[in-house]
Design a protein around this motif. Structure first.
Motif, PDB file in Angstrom:
ATOM      1  N   ASP A  72      38.989  53.495  19.858  1.00  0.00           N
ATOM      2  CA  ASP A  72      38.617  54.563  18.925  1.00  0.00           C
ATOM      3  C   ASP A  72      38.946  55.952  19.447  1.00  0.00           C
ATOM      4  O   ASP A  72      38.427  56.952  18.962  1.00  0.00           O
ATOM      5  CB  ASP A  72      37.120  54.475  18.601  1.00  0.00           C
ATOM      6  CG  ASP A  72      36.249  54.694  19.830  1.00  0.00           C
ATOM      7  OD1 ASP A  72      36.803  54.802  20.946  1.00  0.00           O
ATOM      8  OD2 ASP A  72      35.015  54.761  19.679  1.00  0.00           O
ATOM      9  N   GLY A  73      39.811  56.012  20.454  1.00  0.00           N
ATOM     10  CA  GLY A  73      40.222  57.308  20.987  1.00  0.00           C
ATOM     11  C   GLY A  73      39.430  57.772  22.187  1.00  0.00           C
ATOM     12  O   GLY A  73      39.727  58.825  22.760  1.00  0.00           O
ATOM     13  N   VAL A  79      40.356  60.478  29.701  1.00  0.00           N
ATOM     14  CA  VAL A  79      41.479  60.914  30.535  1.00  0.00           C
ATOM     15  C   VAL A  79      41.501  62.438  30.638  1.00  0.00           C
ATOM     16  O   VAL A  79      41.682  63.005  31.721  1.00  0.00           O
ATOM     17  CB  VAL A  79      42.824  60.408  29.964  1.00  0.00           C
ATOM     18  CG1 VAL A  79      43.995  61.086  30.670  1.00  0.00           C
ATOM     19  CG2 VAL A  79      42.930  58.896  30.125  1.00  0.00           C
ATOM     20  N   LEU A  80      41.290  63.117  29.508  1.00  0.00           N
ATOM     21  CA  LEU A  80      41.286  64.579  29.511  1.00  0.00           C
ATOM     22  C   LEU A  80      40.114  65.134  30.312  1.00  0.00           C
ATOM     23  O   LEU A  80      40.231  66.155  30.994  1.00  0.00           O
ATOM     24  CB  LEU A  80      41.216  65.100  28.069  1.00  0.00           C
ATOM     25  CG  LEU A  80      42.486  64.926  27.229  1.00  0.00           C
ATOM     26  CD1 LEU A  80      42.213  65.324  25.777  1.00  0.00           C
ATOM     27  CD2 LEU A  80      43.631  65.768  27.798  1.00  0.00           C
ATOM     28  N   LYS A  81      38.983  64.436  30.227  1.00  0.00           N
ATOM     29  CA  LYS A  81      37.780  64.943  30.882  1.00  0.00           C
ATOM     30  C   LYS A  81      37.735  64.619  32.376  1.00  0.00           C
ATOM     31  O   LYS A  81      37.345  65.464  33.195  1.00  0.00           O
ATOM     32  CB  LYS A  81      36.536  64.359  30.202  1.00  0.00           C
ATOM     33  CG  LYS A  81      35.227  64.919  30.725  1.00  0.00           C
ATOM     34  CD  LYS A  81      34.040  64.395  29.905  1.00  0.00           C
ATOM     35  CE  LYS A  81      32.723  64.990  30.404  1.00  0.00           C
ATOM     36  NZ  LYS A  81      31.570  64.497  29.597  1.00  0.00           N
ATOM     37  N   TYR A  82      38.138  63.393  32.749  1.00  0.00           N
ATOM     38  CA  TYR A  82      37.964  62.960  34.138  1.00  0.00           C
ATOM     39  C   TYR A  82      39.276  62.742  34.898  1.00  0.00           C
ATOM     40  O   TYR A  82      39.274  62.696  36.123  1.00  0.00           O
ATOM     41  CB  TYR A  82      37.166  61.647  34.178  1.00  0.00           C
ATOM     42  CG  TYR A  82      35.780  61.763  33.596  1.00  0.00           C
ATOM     43  CD1 TYR A  82      34.758  62.420  34.283  1.00  0.00           C
ATOM     44  CD2 TYR A  82      35.481  61.207  32.357  1.00  0.00           C
ATOM     45  CE1 TYR A  82      33.487  62.526  33.763  1.00  0.00           C
ATOM     46  CE2 TYR A  82      34.210  61.301  31.818  1.00  0.00           C
ATOM     47  CZ  TYR A  82      33.211  61.955  32.513  1.00  0.00           C
ATOM     48  OH  TYR A  82      31.947  62.060  31.979  1.00  0.00           O
ATOM     49  N   GLY A  83      40.394  62.577  34.179  1.00  0.00           N
ATOM     50  CA  GLY A  83      41.661  62.294  34.847  1.00  0.00           C
ATOM     51  C   GLY A  83      42.017  60.816  34.757  1.00  0.00           C
ATOM     52  O   GLY A  83      41.142  59.951  34.676  1.00  0.00           O
ATOM     53  N   GLU A  88      35.752  56.570  35.745  1.00  0.00           N
ATOM     54  CA  GLU A  88      35.332  56.446  34.341  1.00  0.00           C
ATOM     55  C   GLU A  88      36.439  55.823  33.491  1.00  0.00           C
ATOM     56  O   GLU A  88      36.179  54.946  32.658  1.00  0.00           O
ATOM     57  CB  GLU A  88      34.966  57.822  33.782  1.00  0.00           C
ATOM     58  CG  GLU A  88      33.696  58.428  34.341  1.00  0.00           C
ATOM     59  CD  GLU A  88      33.906  59.123  35.685  1.00  0.00           C
ATOM     60  OE1 GLU A  88      32.917  59.621  36.247  1.00  0.00           O
ATOM     61  OE2 GLU A  88      35.062  59.148  36.180  1.00  0.00           O
ATOM     62  N   VAL A  89      37.660  56.277  33.700  1.00  0.00           N
ATOM     63  CA  VAL A  89      38.799  55.745  32.929  1.00  0.00           C
ATOM     64  C   VAL A  89      39.086  54.301  33.328  1.00  0.00           C
ATOM     65  O   VAL A  89      39.333  53.442  32.479  1.00  0.00           O
ATOM     66  CB  VAL A  89      40.049  56.623  33.125  1.00  0.00           C
ATOM     67  CG1 VAL A  89      41.274  55.955  32.500  1.00  0.00           C
ATOM     68  CG2 VAL A  89      39.824  57.998  32.502  1.00  0.00           C
ATOM     69  N   LYS A  90      39.036  54.026  34.625  1.00  0.00           N
ATOM     70  CA  LYS A  90      39.277  52.663  35.092  1.00  0.00           C
ATOM     71  C   LYS A  90      38.221  51.701  34.548  1.00  0.00           C
ATOM     72  O   LYS A  90      38.531  50.559  34.187  1.00  0.00           O
ATOM     73  CB  LYS A  90      39.299  52.628  36.624  1.00  0.00           C
ATOM     74  CG  LYS A  90      40.522  53.310  37.228  1.00  0.00           C
ATOM     75  CD  LYS A  90      40.483  53.267  38.743  1.00  0.00           C
ATOM     76  CE  LYS A  90      41.717  53.943  39.338  1.00  0.00           C
ATOM     77  NZ  LYS A  90      41.679  53.952  40.822  1.00  0.00           N
ATOM     78  N   SER A  91      36.974  52.162  34.515  1.00  0.00           N
ATOM     79  CA  SER A  91      35.896  51.341  33.972  1.00  0.00           C
ATOM     80  C   SER A  91      36.111  51.063  32.489  1.00  0.00           C
ATOM     81  O   SER A  91      35.878  49.944  32.007  1.00  0.00           O
ATOM     82  CB  SER A  91      34.555  52.044  34.180  1.00  0.00           C
ATOM     83  OG  SER A  91      33.502  51.315  33.578  1.00  0.00           O
ATOM     84  N   PHE A  92      36.569  52.074  31.765  1.00  0.00           N
ATOM     85  CA  PHE A  92      36.827  51.911  30.340  1.00  0.00           C
ATOM     86  C   PHE A  92      37.913  50.868  30.096  1.00  0.00           C
ATOM     87  O   PHE A  92      37.767  49.976  29.263  1.00  0.00           O
ATOM     88  CB  PHE A  92      37.241  53.246  29.721  1.00  0.00           C
ATOM     89  CG  PHE A  92      37.615  53.145  28.273  1.00  0.00           C
ATOM     90  CD1 PHE A  92      36.651  53.180  27.282  1.00  0.00           C
ATOM     91  CD2 PHE A  92      38.947  52.986  27.896  1.00  0.00           C
ATOM     92  CE1 PHE A  92      36.992  53.065  25.941  1.00  0.00           C
ATOM     93  CE2 PHE A  92      39.301  52.880  26.560  1.00  0.00           C
ATOM     94  CZ  PHE A  92      38.323  52.917  25.581  1.00  0.00           C
ATOM     95  N   TYR A  93      39.012  50.966  30.836  1.00  0.00           N
ATOM     96  CA  TYR A  93      40.112  50.024  30.641  1.00  0.00           C
ATOM     97  C   TYR A  93      39.745  48.621  31.109  1.00  0.00           C
ATOM     98  O   TYR A  93      40.240  47.623  30.562  1.00  0.00           O
ATOM     99  CB  TYR A  93      41.372  50.517  31.347  1.00  0.00           C
ATOM    100  CG  TYR A  93      42.074  51.611  30.581  1.00  0.00           C
ATOM    101  CD1 TYR A  93      42.512  51.390  29.277  1.00  0.00           C
ATOM    102  CD2 TYR A  93      42.289  52.869  31.135  1.00  0.00           C
ATOM    103  CE1 TYR A  93      43.147  52.388  28.551  1.00  0.00           C
ATOM    104  CE2 TYR A  93      42.923  53.878  30.415  1.00  0.00           C
ATOM    105  CZ  TYR A  93      43.348  53.629  29.127  1.00  0.00           C
ATOM    106  OH  TYR A  93      43.970  54.620  28.403  1.00  0.00           O
ATOM    107  N   SER A  94      38.877  48.541  32.093  1.00  0.00           N
ATOM    108  CA  SER A  94      38.390  47.234  32.532  1.00  0.00           C
ATOM    109  C   SER A  94      37.577  46.571  31.415  1.00  0.00           C
ATOM    110  O   SER A  94      37.707  45.361  31.164  1.00  0.00           O
ATOM    111  CB  SER A  94      37.531  47.386  33.791  1.00  0.00           C
ATOM    112  OG  SER A  94      36.989  46.141  34.181  1.00  0.00           O
TER     113      SER A  94
END
Length: 203
Positions: A72-73, A79-83, A88-94
């Motif tokens: 949902d974006g 990515v914009l907020k944390y890099g 956080e991004v790695k956890s999301f993709y996991s």
């Protein structure tokens, strides 16, 4: 007189104690029942329980919804907020990978049992669920393993030319590292046949 009062009090305490035990047992029973009901059925049992077109439609719609909800974006926002390399991004993709893997397992068992859904019998979302879940898989071998059922669905008109081409094109990119963009005008059917040949898939 005092003895009778003491005996009466003693009996009352015993009754209260027994009622407390029974109440605890009842609450435990309800708690265990609720806990059990929250546990999902094994996927094989879920599939076996689908007896009507409506049940199959609802099942596929839920898979489609799960696939879309995680996309949902939020990944762009994170990515914009944390890099890109942030926890956080790695956890999301996991989490996305876990959902995709579960959806793929459900779709694989569903297709083995019922075949590709007839788009005239189910909603657009339900009919799209198998294709979109397979298309989002990053496993080349798994993607190739679904070729026969998707090719048949394509020939039956259950998925369109663009969807089938996207599936083949992404499979090609995952295997060879480049996307097979054509230069100028091209015949989509020729491109599809070329991709099938390049991927060594059998019709």
């Amino acid at each position: 007189m005092h003895f009778r009062i003491g005996l009466k009090n003693s009996n009352m305490i015993k009754i209260i104690h027994i009622k407390s035990i029974l109440l605890c047992l009842a609450l435990c029973s309800l708690g265990c029942k609720d806990k059990t009901s929250e546990n999902p059925l094994p996927i094989q049992e879920e599939i076996a329980a689908l007896k009507t077109i409506g049940q199959k439609n609802d099942y596929l719609e839920k898979i489609h919804q799960a696939d879309q909800d995680i996309r949902d974006g939020r990944d762009s926002e994170l990515v914009l907020k944390y890099g890109l390399d942030s926890p956080e991004v790695k956890s999301f993709y996991s989490k996305m990978d876990s959902i995709d893997a579960l959806n793929l397992e459900k779709i694989e068992l569903y297709l083995k049992e019922f075949g590709y859904p007839n788009k005239d019998s189910v909603t657009t979302e339900a009919a799209m669920a198998p294709w979109i879940v397979i298309h989002h898989s990053m496993d080349v071998d798994k993607r190739k393993g679904f070729f026969s059922v998707l090719y048949q669905a394509y020939n039956n008109g259950y998925i369109n030319l663009d969807q089938f081409e996207l599936y083949l094109g992404r499979t090609y990119k995952l295997e060879f590292g480049t996307y097979p963009f054509g230069e100028g005008a091209y015949d989509p059917n020729e491109k599809i046949n070329g991709l099938i040949e390049a991927l060594n898939l059998k019709k």
